[in-house]
Design an enzyme around this catalytic site. Structure first.
Site, PDB file in Angstrom:
ATOM      1  N   ASP A  94      47.728  40.458  39.001  1.00  0.00           N
ATOM      2  CA  ASP A  94      46.623  40.117  39.917  1.00  0.00           C
ATOM      3  C   ASP A  94      47.029  40.207  41.382  1.00  0.00           C
ATOM      4  O   ASP A  94      46.435  39.560  42.238  1.00  0.00           O
ATOM      5  CB  ASP A  94      46.080  38.699  39.633  1.00  0.00           C
ATOM      6  CG  ASP A  94      45.696  38.499  38.184  1.00  0.00           C
ATOM      7  OD1 ASP A  94      44.965  39.354  37.663  1.00  0.00           O
ATOM      8  OD2 ASP A  94      46.131  37.506  37.581  1.00  0.00           O
ATOM      9  N   LYS A 100      47.031  45.433  42.812  1.00  0.00           N
ATOM     10  CA  LYS A 100      47.529  46.783  42.536  1.00  0.00           C
ATOM     11  C   LYS A 100      46.417  47.812  42.544  1.00  0.00           C
ATOM     12  O   LYS A 100      46.635  48.966  42.900  1.00  0.00           O
ATOM     13  CB  LYS A 100      48.247  46.814  41.186  1.00  0.00           C
ATOM     14  CG  LYS A 100      49.486  45.944  41.113  1.00  0.00           C
ATOM     15  CD  LYS A 100      50.168  46.051  39.758  1.00  0.00           C
ATOM     16  CE  LYS A 100      49.289  45.564  38.626  1.00  0.00           C
ATOM     17  NZ  LYS A 100      48.943  44.142  38.726  1.00  0.00           N
ATOM     18  N   GLY A 145      42.830  44.043  34.742  1.00  0.00           N
ATOM     19  CA  GLY A 145      41.634  44.261  35.539  1.00  0.00           C
ATOM     20  C   GLY A 145      41.981  44.627  36.966  1.00  0.00           C
ATOM     21  O   GLY A 145      42.771  43.938  37.614  1.00  0.00           O
ATOM     22  N   HIS A 146      41.437  45.738  37.444  1.00  0.00           N
ATOM     23  CA  HIS A 146      41.630  46.170  38.824  1.00  0.00           C
ATOM     24  C   HIS A 146      40.276  46.215  39.512  1.00  0.00           C
ATOM     25  O   HIS A 146      39.333  46.822  39.006  1.00  0.00           O
ATOM     26  CB  HIS A 146      42.275  47.555  38.887  1.00  0.00           C
ATOM     27  CG  HIS A 146      43.706  47.581  38.457  1.00  0.00           C
ATOM     28  ND1 HIS A 146      44.387  48.755  38.187  1.00  0.00           N
ATOM     29  CD2 HIS A 146      44.592  46.594  38.246  1.00  0.00           C
ATOM     30  CE1 HIS A 146      45.633  48.466  37.831  1.00  0.00           C
ATOM     31  NE2 HIS A 146      45.775  47.167  37.863  1.00  0.00           N
ATOM     32  N   GLN A 148      49.202  44.248  34.791  1.00  0.00           N
ATOM     33  CA  GLN A 148      49.916  42.976  34.819  1.00  0.00           C
ATOM     34  C   GLN A 148      51.031  42.983  35.893  1.00  0.00           C
ATOM     35  O   GLN A 148      50.913  43.686  36.887  1.00  0.00           O
ATOM     36  CB  GLN A 148      50.475  42.610  33.436  1.00  0.00           C
ATOM     37  CG  GLN A 148      49.420  42.218  32.432  1.00  0.00           C
ATOM     38  CD  GLN A 148      48.894  43.373  31.604  1.00  0.00           C
ATOM     39  OE1 GLN A 148      49.595  44.306  31.275  1.00  0.00           O
ATOM     40  NE2 GLN A 148      47.631  43.311  31.259  1.00  0.00           N
ATOM     41  N   ARG A 153      42.498  31.331  38.814  1.00  0.00           N
ATOM     42  CA  ARG A 153      43.937  31.552  38.904  1.00  0.00           C
ATOM     43  C   ARG A 153      44.633  30.329  39.496  1.00  0.00           C
ATOM     44  O   ARG A 153      44.099  29.680  40.392  1.00  0.00           O
ATOM     45  CB  ARG A 153      44.244  32.785  39.759  1.00  0.00           C
ATOM     46  CG  ARG A 153      43.734  34.077  39.146  1.00  0.00           C
ATOM     47  CD  ARG A 153      43.987  35.276  40.039  1.00  0.00           C
ATOM     48  NE  ARG A 153      43.399  36.488  39.464  1.00  0.00           N
ATOM     49  CZ  ARG A 153      42.731  37.404  40.142  1.00  0.00           C
ATOM     50  NH1 ARG A 153      42.545  37.244  41.452  1.00  0.00           N
ATOM     51  NH2 ARG A 153      42.227  38.449  39.543  1.00  0.00           N
ATOM     52  N   SER A 155      47.838  44.452  53.298  1.00  0.00           N
ATOM     53  CA  SER A 155      46.410  44.430  53.003  1.00  0.00           C
ATOM     54  C   SER A 155      45.791  43.144  53.539  1.00  0.00           C
ATOM     55  O   SER A 155      46.344  42.058  53.368  1.00  0.00           O
ATOM     56  CB  SER A 155      46.179  44.529  51.494  1.00  0.00           C
ATOM     57  OG  SER A 155      44.811  44.374  51.177  1.00  0.00           O
TER      58      SER A 155
END
Length: 446
Positions: free
Chosen positions: A13, A16, A40-41, A223, A304, A412
Protein backbone atom coordinates in the site's frame (compact mmCIF):
# COMPACT_ATOMS: atom_id res chain seq x y z
CA UNK A 1 17.57 1.50 -21.89
CA UNK A 2 16.92 0.03 -18.48
CA UNK A 3 14.95 -2.85 -17.04
CA UNK A 4 13.60 -1.75 -13.66
CA UNK A 5 11.84 -3.53 -10.80
CA UNK A 6 9.40 -1.51 -8.68
CA UNK A 7 8.77 -3.01 -5.24
CA UNK A 8 7.08 -2.00 -2.01
CA UNK A 9 9.60 -1.22 0.73
CA UNK A 10 7.14 -1.59 3.63
CA UNK A 11 3.99 -3.70 4.17
CA UNK A 12 2.38 -2.85 0.85
CA UNK A 13 0.00 0.00 0.00
CA UNK A 14 2.97 2.34 -0.49
CA UNK A 15 1.68 3.88 -3.71
CA UNK A 16 3.38 1.54 -6.19
CA UNK A 17 0.49 1.94 -8.64
CA UNK A 18 1.13 5.64 -9.09
CA UNK A 19 4.91 5.22 -9.33
CA UNK A 20 4.57 2.38 -11.84
CA UNK A 21 2.10 4.46 -13.83
CA UNK A 22 4.55 7.38 -13.90
CA UNK A 23 7.44 5.20 -15.01
CA UNK A 24 5.29 3.35 -17.55
CA UNK A 25 5.39 6.33 -19.88
CA UNK A 26 9.08 5.49 -20.41
CA UNK A 27 8.51 1.74 -20.54
CA UNK A 28 7.76 -0.41 -23.54
CA UNK A 29 6.69 -3.38 -21.42
CA UNK A 30 5.19 -3.58 -17.91
CA UNK A 31 5.18 -6.98 -16.19
CA UNK A 32 3.19 -7.93 -13.09
CA UNK A 33 5.16 -10.78 -11.55
CA UNK A 34 3.33 -12.06 -8.41
CA UNK A 35 0.26 -11.82 -6.20
CA UNK A 36 -3.35 -11.86 -7.28
CA UNK A 37 -6.58 -9.98 -6.65
CA UNK A 38 -5.43 -9.48 -3.06
CA UNK A 39 -3.43 -6.53 -4.42
CA UNK A 40 -4.83 -3.15 -5.29
CA UNK A 41 -3.32 -0.22 -7.19
CA UNK A 42 -5.13 3.10 -7.46
CA UNK A 43 -4.11 5.40 -10.32
CA UNK A 44 -5.62 8.86 -10.72
CA UNK A 45 -5.47 10.48 -14.17
CA UNK A 46 -7.05 13.93 -14.36
CA UNK A 47 -10.64 13.33 -13.19
CA UNK A 48 -10.62 9.55 -13.60
CA UNK A 49 -9.67 7.00 -10.93
CA UNK A 50 -8.56 3.53 -11.99
CA UNK A 51 -8.52 0.77 -9.35
CA UNK A 52 -6.42 -2.08 -10.67
CA UNK A 53 -5.92 -5.47 -9.04
CA UNK A 54 -4.49 -7.78 -11.70
CA UNK A 55 -3.98 -5.59 -14.75
CA UNK A 56 -0.56 -3.86 -14.77
CA UNK A 57 -0.64 -0.09 -14.30
CA UNK A 58 0.86 0.42 -17.75
CA UNK A 59 -2.51 -0.43 -19.33
CA UNK A 60 -3.27 3.32 -19.34
CA UNK A 61 -0.58 3.88 -21.99
CA UNK A 62 -1.85 2.65 -25.40
CA UNK A 63 1.58 1.71 -26.77
CA UNK A 64 2.78 -0.20 -23.70
CA UNK A 65 2.67 -3.99 -23.61
CA UNK A 66 1.20 -5.19 -20.30
CA UNK A 67 2.02 -8.72 -19.18
CA UNK A 68 0.60 -10.71 -16.28
CA UNK A 69 3.49 -13.04 -15.52
CA UNK A 70 3.61 -16.68 -14.53
CA UNK A 71 4.16 -15.84 -10.84
CA UNK A 72 0.76 -14.19 -10.61
CA UNK A 73 -2.34 -16.18 -9.66
CA UNK A 74 -5.35 -15.19 -11.72
CA UNK A 75 -8.99 -15.17 -10.75
CA UNK A 76 -10.51 -14.97 -14.25
CA UNK A 77 -13.85 -13.76 -12.95
CA UNK A 78 -12.21 -10.77 -11.29
CA UNK A 79 -9.85 -10.15 -14.21
CA UNK A 80 -12.72 -9.98 -16.69
CA UNK A 81 -14.68 -7.65 -14.41
CA UNK A 82 -11.60 -5.42 -14.25
CA UNK A 83 -11.23 -5.51 -18.03
CA UNK A 84 -14.86 -4.48 -18.41
CA UNK A 85 -14.32 -1.50 -16.10
CA UNK A 86 -11.21 -0.14 -17.79
CA UNK A 87 -12.69 -0.66 -21.26
CA UNK A 88 -15.82 1.21 -20.16
CA UNK A 89 -13.50 4.11 -19.30
CA UNK A 90 -12.10 4.09 -22.83
CA UNK A 91 -8.94 2.08 -22.15
CA UNK A 92 -8.03 -0.60 -24.70
CA UNK A 93 -6.99 -4.08 -23.56
CA UNK A 94 -5.41 -5.03 -26.88
CA UNK A 95 -1.92 -4.86 -25.37
CA UNK A 96 -2.72 -7.07 -22.37
CA UNK A 97 -0.98 -10.45 -22.36
CA UNK A 98 -1.36 -13.28 -19.84
CA UNK A 99 1.19 -15.98 -19.10
CA UNK A 100 0.02 -19.41 -20.17
CA UNK A 101 1.67 -20.89 -17.07
CA UNK A 102 0.03 -18.57 -14.52
CA UNK A 103 -2.13 -20.47 -12.05
CA UNK A 104 -5.90 -20.02 -11.84
CA UNK A 105 -7.87 -19.21 -8.70
CA UNK A 106 -10.93 -21.47 -8.55
CA UNK A 107 -14.15 -21.27 -6.47
CA UNK A 108 -12.88 -23.83 -3.97
CA UNK A 109 -9.81 -21.69 -3.33
CA UNK A 110 -11.96 -18.77 -2.22
CA UNK A 111 -14.18 -21.03 -0.09
CA UNK A 112 -11.22 -22.66 1.66
CA UNK A 113 -9.49 -19.33 2.23
CA UNK A 114 -12.57 -17.81 3.88
CA UNK A 115 -13.32 -20.86 6.01
CA UNK A 116 -9.71 -21.37 7.13
CA UNK A 117 -9.31 -17.72 8.17
CA UNK A 118 -12.50 -17.85 10.23
CA UNK A 119 -11.39 -21.12 11.81
CA UNK A 120 -8.10 -19.55 12.98
CA UNK A 121 -9.99 -17.32 15.39
CA UNK A 122 -7.58 -15.19 17.44
CA UNK A 123 -4.66 -16.49 15.37
CA UNK A 124 -6.02 -15.16 12.08
CA UNK A 125 -3.47 -13.85 9.59
CA UNK A 126 -5.56 -11.07 8.07
CA UNK A 127 -5.96 -12.63 4.62
CA UNK A 128 -8.18 -10.88 2.06
CA UNK A 129 -10.10 -14.17 1.72
CA UNK A 130 -9.75 -14.02 -2.07
CA UNK A 131 -8.30 -17.53 -2.41
CA UNK A 132 -4.70 -16.47 -2.98
CA UNK A 133 -3.01 -18.72 -0.40
CA UNK A 134 -4.90 -21.88 -1.41
CA UNK A 135 -4.11 -21.19 -5.09
CA UNK A 136 -0.39 -20.96 -4.34
CA UNK A 137 -0.71 -24.05 -2.09
CA UNK A 138 -2.09 -26.08 -4.99
CA UNK A 139 0.71 -24.75 -7.17
CA UNK A 140 3.27 -26.03 -4.63
CA UNK A 141 1.43 -29.34 -4.31
CA UNK A 142 1.50 -29.65 -8.12
CA UNK A 143 -2.26 -30.00 -8.34
CA UNK A 144 -3.02 -26.50 -9.62
CA UNK A 145 -4.79 -25.49 -12.81
CA UNK A 146 -2.88 -23.15 -15.10
CA UNK A 147 -4.15 -20.83 -17.80
CA UNK A 148 -2.83 -23.19 -20.47
CA UNK A 149 -4.91 -26.00 -18.89
CA UNK A 150 -7.98 -23.78 -18.90
CA UNK A 151 -7.59 -23.33 -22.67
CA UNK A 152 -7.67 -27.10 -23.33
CA UNK A 153 -11.37 -27.99 -22.99
CA UNK A 154 -11.08 -31.78 -22.71
CA UNK A 155 -8.01 -31.79 -20.46
CA UNK A 156 -9.55 -29.11 -18.24
CA UNK A 157 -12.80 -31.07 -17.83
CA UNK A 158 -10.92 -34.20 -16.77
CA UNK A 159 -8.60 -32.36 -14.39
CA UNK A 160 -11.42 -30.33 -12.88
CA UNK A 161 -13.55 -33.39 -12.09
CA UNK A 162 -10.68 -35.08 -10.24
CA UNK A 163 -9.80 -31.89 -8.38
CA UNK A 164 -13.34 -31.05 -7.29
CA UNK A 165 -13.94 -34.62 -6.12
CA UNK A 166 -10.97 -34.17 -3.80
CA UNK A 167 -11.72 -30.59 -2.78
CA UNK A 168 -15.33 -31.47 -1.92
CA UNK A 169 -14.03 -33.83 0.76
CA UNK A 170 -12.16 -30.92 2.34
CA UNK A 171 -15.09 -28.53 1.95
CA UNK A 172 -17.61 -30.92 3.48
CA UNK A 173 -15.63 -32.84 6.09
CA UNK A 174 -13.25 -30.15 7.34
CA UNK A 175 -15.27 -26.97 6.95
CA UNK A 176 -18.88 -28.18 6.80
CA UNK A 177 -19.54 -26.42 3.49
CA UNK A 178 -21.73 -27.42 0.56
CA UNK A 179 -19.92 -29.36 -2.18
CA UNK A 180 -19.27 -27.88 -5.61
CA UNK A 181 -20.74 -29.22 -8.84
CA UNK A 182 -17.96 -29.90 -11.33
CA UNK A 183 -20.23 -29.37 -14.36
CA UNK A 184 -21.33 -25.95 -13.12
CA UNK A 185 -17.75 -24.85 -12.47
CA UNK A 186 -16.65 -26.18 -15.85
CA UNK A 187 -19.32 -24.22 -17.69
CA UNK A 188 -18.49 -21.03 -15.78
CA UNK A 189 -14.76 -21.26 -16.41
CA UNK A 190 -15.13 -22.20 -20.07
CA UNK A 191 -16.85 -18.85 -20.51
CA UNK A 192 -13.85 -17.18 -18.91
CA UNK A 193 -11.49 -19.14 -21.15
CA UNK A 194 -13.31 -17.96 -24.28
CA UNK A 195 -13.07 -14.33 -23.18
CA UNK A 196 -9.36 -14.47 -22.27
CA UNK A 197 -8.06 -16.82 -24.97
CA UNK A 198 -6.73 -14.10 -27.26
CA UNK A 199 -4.59 -12.69 -24.42
CA UNK A 200 -2.80 -15.95 -23.50
CA UNK A 201 0.86 -16.17 -24.52
CA UNK A 202 4.31 -17.50 -23.68
CA UNK A 203 5.12 -14.42 -21.62
CA UNK A 204 8.66 -15.46 -20.72
CA UNK A 205 9.54 -15.64 -24.41
CA UNK A 206 7.80 -12.32 -25.05
CA UNK A 207 9.81 -10.60 -22.31
CA UNK A 208 13.03 -12.21 -23.53
CA UNK A 209 12.46 -10.91 -27.05
CA UNK A 210 11.69 -7.44 -25.71
CA UNK A 211 14.99 -7.48 -23.80
CA UNK A 212 16.87 -8.54 -26.94
CA UNK A 213 15.33 -5.58 -28.75
CA UNK A 214 16.66 -3.25 -26.00
CA UNK A 215 13.18 -2.23 -24.92
CA UNK A 216 12.52 -0.68 -21.50
CA UNK A 217 10.88 -3.25 -19.23
CA UNK A 218 9.23 -2.39 -15.94
CA UNK A 219 8.58 -5.20 -13.45
CA UNK A 220 5.72 -4.42 -11.09
CA UNK A 221 5.30 -6.18 -7.76
CA UNK A 222 2.25 -6.37 -5.53
CA UNK A 223 2.19 -6.10 -1.72
CA UNK A 224 5.52 -5.18 -0.06
CA UNK A 225 8.82 -6.51 1.24
CA UNK A 226 7.59 -7.16 4.78
CA UNK A 227 4.79 -9.34 3.37
CA UNK A 228 7.20 -11.59 1.47
CA UNK A 229 6.67 -15.28 2.14
CA UNK A 230 10.38 -15.89 2.82
CA UNK A 231 11.62 -12.49 3.99
CA UNK A 232 8.57 -10.85 5.54
CA UNK A 233 7.19 -10.83 9.08
CA UNK A 234 6.16 -14.49 8.96
CA UNK A 235 3.50 -15.81 9.48
CA UNK A 236 1.76 -12.47 8.85
CA UNK A 237 2.75 -12.45 5.19
CA UNK A 238 1.33 -13.07 1.75
CA UNK A 239 1.77 -16.34 -0.18
CA UNK A 240 4.26 -15.17 -2.80
CA UNK A 241 7.54 -13.26 -3.12
CA UNK A 242 7.03 -9.50 -3.63
CA UNK A 243 10.76 -8.82 -3.18
CA UNK A 244 12.95 -7.96 -6.15
CA UNK A 245 14.24 -11.52 -6.47
CA UNK A 246 10.68 -12.68 -7.09
CA UNK A 247 10.52 -10.66 -10.28
CA UNK A 248 12.87 -13.02 -12.11
CA UNK A 249 11.00 -16.16 -11.07
CA UNK A 250 7.57 -14.62 -11.57
CA UNK A 251 8.42 -13.31 -15.04
CA UNK A 252 10.68 -16.03 -16.39
CA UNK A 253 13.83 -13.94 -16.86
CA UNK A 254 17.39 -14.25 -15.62
CA UNK A 255 18.77 -11.87 -12.98
CA UNK A 256 21.23 -10.35 -15.46
CA UNK A 257 18.22 -8.89 -17.27
CA UNK A 258 17.61 -6.47 -14.38
CA UNK A 259 19.38 -3.10 -14.34
CA UNK A 260 17.84 -1.28 -11.37
CA UNK A 261 15.49 -1.73 -8.45
CA UNK A 262 13.39 1.11 -7.06
CA UNK A 263 11.62 0.82 -3.73
CA UNK A 264 8.44 2.70 -2.89
CA UNK A 265 7.90 3.85 0.69
CA UNK A 266 5.43 6.18 2.30
CA UNK A 267 6.75 9.13 4.29
CA UNK A 268 5.22 7.26 7.23
CA UNK A 269 4.25 3.59 7.62
CA UNK A 270 1.01 1.65 7.28
CA UNK A 271 0.00 -1.95 7.65
CA UNK A 272 -3.19 -3.90 6.89
CA UNK A 273 -4.09 -7.09 8.67
CA UNK A 274 -2.55 -8.75 11.69
CA UNK A 275 1.01 -8.83 12.98
CA UNK A 276 3.48 -6.71 14.96
CA UNK A 277 3.86 -3.03 14.01
CA UNK A 278 6.36 -1.23 16.31
CA UNK A 279 5.67 2.34 15.19
CA UNK A 280 1.88 2.02 15.11
CA UNK A 281 0.05 5.06 16.49
CA UNK A 282 -3.10 4.67 18.54
CA UNK A 283 -3.55 8.38 19.21
CA UNK A 284 -4.95 11.45 17.47
CA UNK A 285 -1.90 11.70 15.22
CA UNK A 286 -2.49 8.17 13.93
CA UNK A 287 -6.13 9.00 13.28
CA UNK A 288 -5.13 12.22 11.49
CA UNK A 289 -2.68 10.40 9.23
CA UNK A 290 -5.34 7.81 8.41
CA UNK A 291 -7.92 10.47 7.59
CA UNK A 292 -5.68 12.82 5.61
CA UNK A 293 -3.94 9.94 3.82
CA UNK A 294 -7.25 8.18 3.03
CA UNK A 295 -5.74 5.01 4.42
CA UNK A 296 -8.30 2.45 3.41
CA UNK A 297 -7.46 -0.63 1.34
CA UNK A 298 -8.11 -0.58 -2.41
CA UNK A 299 -9.03 -4.26 -2.40
CA UNK A 300 -10.86 -4.72 0.91
CA UNK A 301 -11.72 -1.21 2.07
CA UNK A 302 -10.17 -2.08 5.44
CA UNK A 303 -8.79 0.76 7.55
CA UNK A 304 -5.01 0.70 7.49
CA UNK A 305 -2.99 0.83 10.68
CA UNK A 306 -0.82 3.96 10.64
CA UNK A 307 2.50 4.80 12.29
CA UNK A 308 5.72 6.76 11.99
CA UNK A 309 8.35 5.97 9.37
CA UNK A 310 10.27 2.85 10.40
CA UNK A 311 13.92 3.14 9.44
CA UNK A 312 14.72 -0.42 10.53
CA UNK A 313 12.10 -1.78 8.14
CA UNK A 314 13.28 0.53 5.35
CA UNK A 315 16.96 -0.42 5.74
CA UNK A 316 15.94 -4.07 5.69
CA UNK A 317 14.06 -3.50 2.44
CA UNK A 318 17.11 -1.80 0.93
CA UNK A 319 19.26 -4.80 1.84
CA UNK A 320 16.84 -7.58 0.83
CA UNK A 321 15.96 -5.99 -2.52
CA UNK A 322 19.28 -4.37 -3.40
CA UNK A 323 17.49 -1.05 -3.85
CA UNK A 324 19.18 1.55 -6.02
CA UNK A 325 16.82 4.32 -4.94
CA UNK A 326 13.54 5.16 -3.24
CA UNK A 327 10.31 6.81 -4.24
CA UNK A 328 8.82 8.50 -1.18
CA UNK A 329 5.05 8.91 -1.38
CA UNK A 330 2.41 10.86 0.55
CA UNK A 331 4.81 13.44 1.92
CA UNK A 332 1.91 15.91 1.85
CA UNK A 333 0.02 13.88 4.48
CA UNK A 334 2.52 15.15 7.06
CA UNK A 335 2.05 18.82 6.12
CA UNK A 336 0.01 19.75 9.19
CA UNK A 337 2.18 18.19 11.91
CA UNK A 338 4.21 20.22 14.39
CA UNK A 339 6.81 17.50 14.69
CA UNK A 340 7.52 14.20 12.97
CA UNK A 341 9.12 11.14 14.51
CA UNK A 342 11.29 8.59 12.73
CA UNK A 343 12.16 5.18 14.16
CA UNK A 344 15.94 4.77 13.89
CA UNK A 345 16.28 1.55 15.93
CA UNK A 346 14.39 -0.75 18.29
CA UNK A 347 14.77 -1.56 21.96
CA UNK A 348 14.51 -5.33 22.26
CA UNK A 349 14.71 -6.87 25.73
CA UNK A 350 16.85 -4.00 26.98
CA UNK A 351 19.25 -3.94 24.01
CA UNK A 352 19.41 -1.58 21.04
CA UNK A 353 18.48 -3.40 17.83
CA UNK A 354 19.13 -1.97 14.37
CA UNK A 355 18.25 -5.06 12.35
CA UNK A 356 14.85 -6.66 11.82
CA UNK A 357 14.28 -9.75 13.99
CA UNK A 358 13.23 -12.90 12.12
CA UNK A 359 11.09 -14.10 15.03
CA UNK A 360 7.54 -12.77 15.15
CA UNK A 361 7.63 -13.08 18.94
CA UNK A 362 10.80 -10.98 19.16
CA UNK A 363 9.45 -8.46 16.68
CA UNK A 364 6.32 -8.07 18.80
CA UNK A 365 8.54 -7.10 21.76
CA UNK A 366 10.40 -4.41 19.81
CA UNK A 367 9.87 -0.85 21.00
CA UNK A 368 10.73 2.00 18.63
CA UNK A 369 13.59 4.37 19.36
CA UNK A 370 12.71 7.70 17.78
CA UNK A 371 14.41 10.81 16.57
CA UNK A 372 12.14 13.83 16.32
CA UNK A 373 12.27 16.30 13.45
CA UNK A 374 10.37 19.59 13.11
CA UNK A 375 7.34 19.69 10.84
CA UNK A 376 6.95 22.27 8.08
CA UNK A 377 3.36 23.31 8.82
CA UNK A 378 2.56 24.33 5.26
CA UNK A 379 1.11 22.69 2.17
CA UNK A 380 3.39 20.82 -0.22
CA UNK A 381 0.71 19.56 -2.62
CA UNK A 382 1.53 22.19 -5.26
CA UNK A 383 5.31 21.66 -5.16
CA UNK A 384 6.71 20.37 -8.44
CA UNK A 385 10.46 20.81 -7.88
CA UNK A 386 12.69 20.22 -4.89
CA UNK A 387 13.30 23.94 -4.54
CA UNK A 388 9.56 24.42 -4.00
CA UNK A 389 9.57 22.29 -0.84
CA UNK A 390 9.77 23.88 2.61
CA UNK A 391 13.20 23.70 4.26
CA UNK A 392 11.98 21.29 6.94
CA UNK A 393 10.50 18.96 4.30
CA UNK A 394 13.83 18.83 2.49
CA UNK A 395 15.57 18.12 5.78
CA UNK A 396 13.12 15.30 6.45
CA UNK A 397 13.81 13.71 3.05
CA UNK A 398 17.55 14.03 3.58
CA UNK A 399 17.20 12.34 6.97
CA UNK A 400 15.32 9.41 5.40
CA UNK A 401 17.88 9.06 2.60
CA UNK A 402 20.79 8.95 5.03
CA UNK A 403 18.99 6.64 7.46
CA UNK A 404 18.09 4.11 4.76
CA UNK A 405 21.32 4.60 2.79
CA UNK A 406 19.19 4.85 -0.34
CA UNK A 407 18.96 8.02 -2.44
CA UNK A 408 15.50 9.35 -3.22
CA UNK A 409 14.55 9.56 -6.90
CA UNK A 410 10.87 10.48 -6.71
CA UNK A 411 8.73 12.40 -4.21
CA UNK A 412 4.96 12.07 -4.44
CA UNK A 413 2.71 14.78 -3.02
CA UNK A 414 -0.75 13.54 -3.93
CA UNK A 415 -2.68 10.95 -5.92
CA UNK A 416 -2.57 12.64 -9.35
CA UNK A 417 0.21 12.09 -11.86
CA UNK A 418 1.23 15.75 -11.81
CA UNK A 419 1.58 15.88 -8.02
CA UNK A 420 5.09 14.51 -8.24
CA UNK A 421 8.70 15.65 -8.06
CA UNK A 422 10.87 13.48 -10.29
CA UNK A 423 14.44 14.14 -9.23
CA UNK A 424 15.90 11.42 -11.41
CA UNK A 425 14.13 9.07 -13.80
CA UNK A 426 15.15 5.56 -12.62
CA UNK A 427 14.75 4.24 -16.16
CA UNK A 428 16.88 6.78 -18.01
CA UNK A 429 18.92 8.38 -15.24
CA UNK A 430 22.16 7.37 -13.49
CA UNK A 431 22.16 4.15 -11.49
CA UNK A 432 22.28 5.96 -8.14
CA UNK A 433 19.75 8.74 -8.01
CA UNK A 434 20.26 11.38 -5.34
CA UNK A 435 21.26 12.54 -1.94
CA UNK A 436 20.79 15.99 -0.58
CA UNK A 437 23.69 18.37 -1.20
CA UNK A 438 22.28 21.45 0.52
CA UNK A 439 18.92 22.85 1.56
CA UNK A 440 17.68 23.43 -1.97
CA UNK A 441 19.15 20.71 -4.17
CA UNK A 442 19.83 17.02 -4.36
CA UNK A 443 23.02 15.51 -5.71
CA UNK A 444 23.17 12.87 -8.45
CA UNK A 445 25.30 9.89 -7.47
CA UNK A 446 27.73 8.24 -9.89
Amino acid sequence: MANVIVIGAQWGDEGKGKITDLLSKSADVVVRYQGGVNAGHTVVVEDQTFKLHLIPSGILYPNTQCIIGNGTVIDPRELIAELDKVEALGVSSDNLFISQTAHVTMPYHRMIDQAAEEQRGSKKIGTTKRGIGPTYADKSERTGIRMIDLMDTDAFAEQLKWTIDNKNIVLEKLYGLEPLNADDVFEEYQGYADRLRSHITDSSLQIYNAALQKKNILFEGAQGTLLDLDHGTYPYVTSSNPVAGGACIGSGVGPTTIDRVIGVAKAYTTRVGEGPFPTELHDDVGSLICEVGAEFGTTTGRRRRCGWFDGVVARYAVRINGLDCLAVTKLDVLDGLDEIKVCVAYELDGDRCTDLPSSAAQFARCKPIYETLPGWKQSTEHCRELKDLPEAALNYLEFLAKLTEAPIAIVSLGASRDQTIIVEDPIHGPKRALLKENTSAFKVMA
